[in-house]
Design a protein around this motif. Structure first.
Motif, short mmCIF file in Angstrom:
data_model
loop_
_atom_site.label_atom_id
_atom_site.label_comp_id
_atom_site.label_asym_id
_atom_site.label_seq_id
_atom_site.Cartn_x
_atom_site.Cartn_y
_atom_site.Cartn_z
N HIS A 132 0.88 -1.26 -0.10
CA HIS A 132 0.05 0.09 -0.12
C HIS A 132 0.94 1.17 -0.05
N ILE A 133 1.98 1.29 0.72
CA ILE A 133 3.00 2.40 0.73
C ILE A 133 3.50 2.51 -0.51
N LEU A 134 3.73 1.50 -1.07
CA LEU A 134 4.43 1.52 -2.58
C LEU A 134 3.29 1.98 -3.62
N ASN A 135 2.23 1.68 -3.46
CA ASN A 135 1.14 2.43 -4.47
C ASN A 135 1.10 3.76 -4.32
N ARG A 136 0.90 4.18 -2.94
CA ARG A 136 0.56 5.72 -2.82
C ARG A 136 1.85 6.39 -3.23
N ALA A 137 3.14 5.74 -3.28
CA ALA A 137 4.43 6.76 -3.71
C ALA A 137 4.36 6.66 -5.32
N ARG A 138 3.43 5.79 -5.94
CA ARG A 138 3.52 5.86 -7.54
C ARG A 138 1.80 5.93 -7.99
N PRO A 139 1.14 6.99 -7.55
CA PRO A 139 -0.28 7.22 -8.31
C PRO A 139 -0.62 7.10 -9.46
N ASP A 140 0.11 7.46 -10.05
CA ASP A 140 -0.05 7.55 -11.77
C ASP A 140 0.35 5.97 -12.66
N LYS A 141 0.65 4.96 -11.69
CA LYS A 141 1.13 3.76 -12.38
C LYS A 141 0.25 2.77 -11.96
N ARG A 142 0.35 1.71 -12.67
CA ARG A 142 -0.45 0.43 -12.28
C ARG A 142 -0.41 0.09 -10.75
N ARG A 143 -1.47 -0.08 -10.03
CA ARG A 143 -1.53 -0.58 -8.73
C ARG A 143 -1.02 -2.09 -8.61
N LEU A 144 -0.05 -2.15 -7.57
CA LEU A 144 0.44 -3.46 -7.33
C LEU A 144 -0.69 -4.24 -6.38
N THR B 58 11.39 -1.82 -10.28
CA THR B 58 10.96 -0.60 -10.78
C THR B 58 9.88 -0.01 -9.77
N THR B 59 9.30 -0.89 -8.83
CA THR B 59 8.24 -0.30 -8.31
C THR B 59 8.71 0.10 -6.71
N LEU B 60 10.02 0.00 -6.61
CA LEU B 60 10.57 0.35 -5.21
C LEU B 60 10.90 1.67 -5.11
N THR B 61 10.89 2.20 -4.14
CA THR B 61 11.18 3.54 -3.75
C THR B 61 12.79 3.85 -4.15
N PRO B 62 13.31 4.91 -4.46
CA PRO B 62 14.53 5.33 -4.99
C PRO B 62 15.67 5.03 -3.82
N GLU B 63 15.02 5.28 -2.79
CA GLU B 63 16.04 5.33 -1.30
C GLU B 63 16.23 3.83 -1.01
N LEU B 64 15.26 2.68 -1.23
CA LEU B 64 15.43 1.43 -0.98
C LEU B 64 16.24 0.85 -2.15
N LEU B 65 15.89 1.20 -3.45
CA LEU B 65 16.70 0.51 -4.53
C LEU B 65 18.13 0.97 -4.05
N LEU B 66 18.36 2.32 -3.88
CA LEU B 66 19.94 2.38 -3.66
C LEU B 66 20.54 1.72 -2.53
N THR B 67 19.79 1.52 -1.63
CA THR B 67 20.18 0.72 -0.34
C THR B 67 20.59 -0.72 -0.80
#
Length: 634
Positions: free
Chosen positions: A185-197, A206-215
Motif C-alpha cells: 500500500h505504501i508503494l502504491n501511494r508513492a506511484r499514484p499514476d502507475k498500475r496498482r500492485l 521498478t516499483t521500489l522507492t529510490p532510497e530502498l533501491l539505492l540501499t
C-alpha cells in the motif's frame, strides 16, 4: 596462501585502509567500526596510526575537528558519499586544520553514478574513470582552504563483520528488512499514476522507492566485491520477494559481468527473506550458549552484534552497581587472540552443555600454562566454579594480559549463566512447546486466550512474569509459526482482548524501554495516553497478521509447523533447513520456491534446478562453498 574466505576478504580490505592512516585523525561510522571490531580489532588500527596520541572519532555532525598539530584525516565510511554524509564531511573539515584528507567508502563508484542519476549507457562509457570521486576530491581541497592540499577518495569493500570463518554479518544493512504485505500500500501511494500492485509477488525493482533501491544496490556492490575476492562466478537464487529483487540486481550488476568471464570458480548464492520464518529468530528452541549470551547481556553501544561483558570482577573494585561503568566493558569479538577466537568458534558450533565444558577446559589449560594454583573439580560445571578459575588471573598482570580475550568469554559465560533472564529461558521454551501442541489442536483465538492471563501490568508482575517486550516476542512466535489462518468472529474477539490488555500494560509502565519508545512514538510514559498506546498496538497487530501471511505466496515452503502424531509431538522445522534439504535432494523436481535469477538470455534457456545442482557440484570441486544469505542481519 590460505583459501580465500569471508575473514580474508575483511582483513584484506582493512589492510588497504590501514595503509592510509599513519599519523592521522581517523573518523569511522558505526558500521565500519563494527567491521573493524570483528575483522582485525581496534588495536591494529592504533598500531597503524602510530601516534602516541591517537585520535579515533565517531563520524557524526558534532565530531571534534582536527587541531593545528593534526594535519591529516582519514574518514572510513560504509555509505554513499552523498547528501547528509557529504555535509558532515564538509562541516568537520571546515572547522579543522587538515592539509591531507583521505575518504574511504565501502560503496563502489558505479553505485555513486547510479545515485547521481547517470544513465547506464553513459556509466558504461565511463568505465575506468571516477568522476564522482574526483569531484569530491576537489571539494575536499576547497573545504581545507587550499587547492594545493592533498585529497584522496577511494572505494574499499568494507561490507562484512566476520564473526567466524563461515559466518559474516552486514552491520551497514541492519535496518534492511524484507517487505510485508502492508508495504504494498505504501508503494502504491508513492506511484499514484502507475498500475496498482496487488501483492508482493508483483513487486520488482521498478516499483521500489529510490532510497530502498539505492540501499539494495549498495549491498549488491559489496557482495560483488566478495565474489571477486572468492574468485567465483556466482549464480543467484532467491526465496521471497525482497530476496528476488536483490538476487536479480546482483545477477545483472554491470560491473560484475567482466569479472564473471574470468572467474576460476563457481558458487551458488541463495538469498532468503527473514520474514518467511521469524519463529527461529524469536524462539528458544536453540540449545546454544552464544544464543543465550546475545539474548541476555546488554548490547555493546553502537554495535548490532556484540555485547558488553562486565570486567569489574578482574579489578580491585567491589562488584557494586555504581562501579559497573568505571571499567571498560569486555566483548565477544577477539580477532587478535587465536586462543580466544578458537574458543569463540567452538561456542558457536556446540550445544550449551558442551560449550560450558569447553569454557572450563580453556580456563584450566590457561591457568596451568601460567602456573596458577588451580584446583581441579570434575562433574557439572557451575558459574561459581568458572568464577574461581577466572579469579586466579586477577592479581597476575602478566597472566591477565596473556589471556584477556579468553577471560572476557569466560566472564560472558558466567554472567549469562547467572542472569535472571537465563532462568526464564526454560519458561519460554515450555510455553513455546505448549503453543506448538495447541496450534495443531485449537484455533488461533484459543491460543491467544492462553496468552491473555500472562499480560500483567508492572505493579502485578513478578520476576517470573513476562515483560511487554517478552510478550511481543511470544506474539511474533505465535503468528509466525501458525502461518495462514482463517479470520472469524472468535479470532477478532480474541485479538481485541489481547490488544486492550497490551495497550493498558504499555500505559502503566513506569519507564518506557527503547523498544516501547520506538513502537509508541513516545519518549516518556508520562506522554503515553491510552489512545496513543492503542493505536500503536493496532499497528503491531497489522504487522503480526502480515508475518502470519508471509508464506502465503510460497508453494512448497508454506509451513514451518510440523503436526504431531501418535509417536511424535508437534514441532517447528526451520525454513532454512527446508530450503537446504530441498537443494540437496536429487530426487526432487525443480523447486518452485527457489527462483533462479538469470543474468542474460543464455541463462534463461537453462532450467533453474539443473543450473543449481551444476553450480553446487562445481562449488564443491573448487572448495568454494555455496553462500546462503538472509536478507536481515543477525
Amino acid at each position: 596462501m590460505s583459501t580465500p574466505g569471508v575473514l580474508s576478504f575483511t582483513q584484506q580490505a582493512w589492510e588497504q585502509v590501514l595503509a592510509k592512516v599513519k599519523r592521522a585523525v581517523v573518523y569511522l561510522d558505526a558500521a565500519c567500526a563494527e567491521s573493524l571490531h570483528w575483522g582485525c580489532g581496534s588495536s591494529r588500527l592504533l598500531e597503524a596510526v602510530g601516534n602516541s596520541a591517537c585520535y579515533l572519532r565517531e563520524f557524526e555532525p558534532a565530531a571534534v575537528g582536527g587541531g593545528a598539530e593534526q594535519p591529516k584525516a582519514v574518514f572510513v565510511l560504509s555509505c554513499l558519499l552523498k547528501g547528509r554524509t557529504v555535509e558532515t564531511l564538509r562541516d568537520i573539515i571546515c572547522r579543522s586544520h587538515f592539509q591531507y584528507c583521505v575518504v574511504v567508502t565501502a560503496v563502489n563508484h558505479a553505485v555513486h553514478l547510479t545515485a547521481n542519476h547517470v544513465p547506464p549507457a553513459a556509466a558504461a562509457e565511463l568505465e575506468g574513470q571516477q568522476p564522482v570521486f574526483e569531484q569530491l576530491e576537489e571539494k575536499l581541497c576547497e573545504w581545507m582552504g587550499n587547492m594545493n592540499y592533498t585529497a584522496e577518495v577511494l572505494h574499499v569493500p568494507l561490507l562484512l563483520a566476520s564473526a567466524a570463518p563461515h559466518l559474516a554479518l552486514t552491520p551497514a544493512f541492519a535496518s534492511l528488512f524484507p517487505l510485508l504485505p502492508q508495504d504494498v500500500h505504501i508503494l502504491n501511494r508513492a506511484r499514484p499514476d502507475k498500475r496498482r500492485l496487488g501483492n508482493l509477488a508483483e513487486v520488482d525493482a521498478t516499483t521500489l522507492t529510490p532510497e530502498l533501491l539505492l540501499t539494495i544496490r549498495c549491498l549488491v556492490s559489496g557482495l560483488s566485491s566478495l565474489c571477486e575476492h572468492l574468485g567465483v562466478r556466482e549464480e543467484c537464487f532467491a526465496v521471497g520477494s525482497l530476496s528476488r529483487i536483490i538476487a536479480a540486481d546482483l545477477a545483472n550488476f554491470a560491473p560484475a559481468k567482466n569479472r564473471r568471464k574470468t572467474a576460476p570458480g563457481r558458487a551458488s548464492v541463495v538469498f532468503v527473506d527473514r520474514t518467511l520464518d521469524l519463529t527461529g529468530a524469536v524462539g528458544h528452541h536453540g540449545d546454544n550458549l552464544v544464543e543465550k549470551i546475545l539474548s541476555v547481556l546488554p548490547q555493546l553501544p553502537g554495535h548490532t552484534n556484540d555485547v558488553m561483558v562486565n570486567m569489574v570482577e578482574l579489578t580491585a573494585l567491589q562488584a557494586e552497581e555504581e562501579n559497573q561503568n568505571m571499567v571498560a566493558p569486555g566483548c565477544l569479538a577477539q580477532s587478535n587472540d587465536p586462543a580466544a577466537r578458537a574458543l569463540w568458534e567452538a561456542l558457536l558450533n556446540t550445544k550449551h552443555k558442551e560449550a560450558v565444558m569447553e569454557v572450563r577446559r580453556h580456563l584450566v589449560e590457561a591457568a596451568s600454562r601460567e602456573n596458577l594454583p588451580i584446583k581441579m573439580s570434575m562433574g557439572r560445571v557451575t558459574p561459581g566454579q568458572l568464577m574461581s578459575y577466572i579469579h586466579l588471573f586477577k592479581n597476575n598482570l602478566k597472566a591477565l594480559g596473556n589471556h584477556c580475550g579468553l577471560l572476557q568469554l569466560g566472564l560472558a559465560t558466567v554472567q549469562t549463566l547467572k542472569h535472571p533472564q537465563t532462568a526464564k529461558w526454560d519458561n519460554f521454551l515450555a510455553f513455546e512447546r505448549l503453543l506448538l501442541q495447541s496450534i495443531g489442536e485449537s484455533t488461533m483465538s484459543v491460543v491467544l486466550n492462553q496468552l491473555l492471563p500472562m499480560i500483567k501490568p508492572s505493579n502485578q508482575r513478578t520476576n517470573d512474569d513476562y515483560s511487554p517486550e517478552e510478550l511481543l516476542v511470544l506474539l511474533i512466535y505465535i503468528y509466525s509459526v501458525s502461518g495462514e489462518f482463517s479470520v472469524d468472529k472468535d479470532l477478532g474477539e480474541g485479538e481485541e482482548k489481547v490488544k486492550k490488555a497490551l495497550a493498558q500494560v504499555f500505559c502503566e509502565e513506569s519507564e518506557l524501554s527503547p523498544l516501547l519508545q520506538k513502537i509508541t512514538g513516545c519518549d516518556s510514559s508520562i506522554n503515553l495516553t491510552f489512545h496513543k498506546s492503542r493505536s500503536a498496538v493496532d499497528e503491531l497487530f497489522t504487522s503480526l497478521r502480515d508475518i502470519a501471511g508471509a508464506r502465503n505466496l510460497m508453494k512448497q515452503f508454506k509451513s514451518v509447523y510440523v503436526p504431531g502424531n501418535h509417536t511424535h509431538q508437534a514441532s517447528y522445522k526451520p525454513l532454512l533447513k527446508q530450503v537446504v534439504e530441498e537443494i540437496f535432494n536429487p530426487e526432487r523436481p525443480d523447486p518452485v520456491d527457489i527462483e533462479h535469477m538469470s543474468s542474460g538470455l543464455t541463462d534463461l534457456l537453462k532450467t533453474g534446478f539443473s543450473m543449481f545442482m551444476k553450480y553446487l557440484c562445481s562449488s564443491s570441486v573448487n572448495s568454494t562453498p555455496g553462500l546462503v544469505i538472509k536478507t536481515q542481519p543477525m
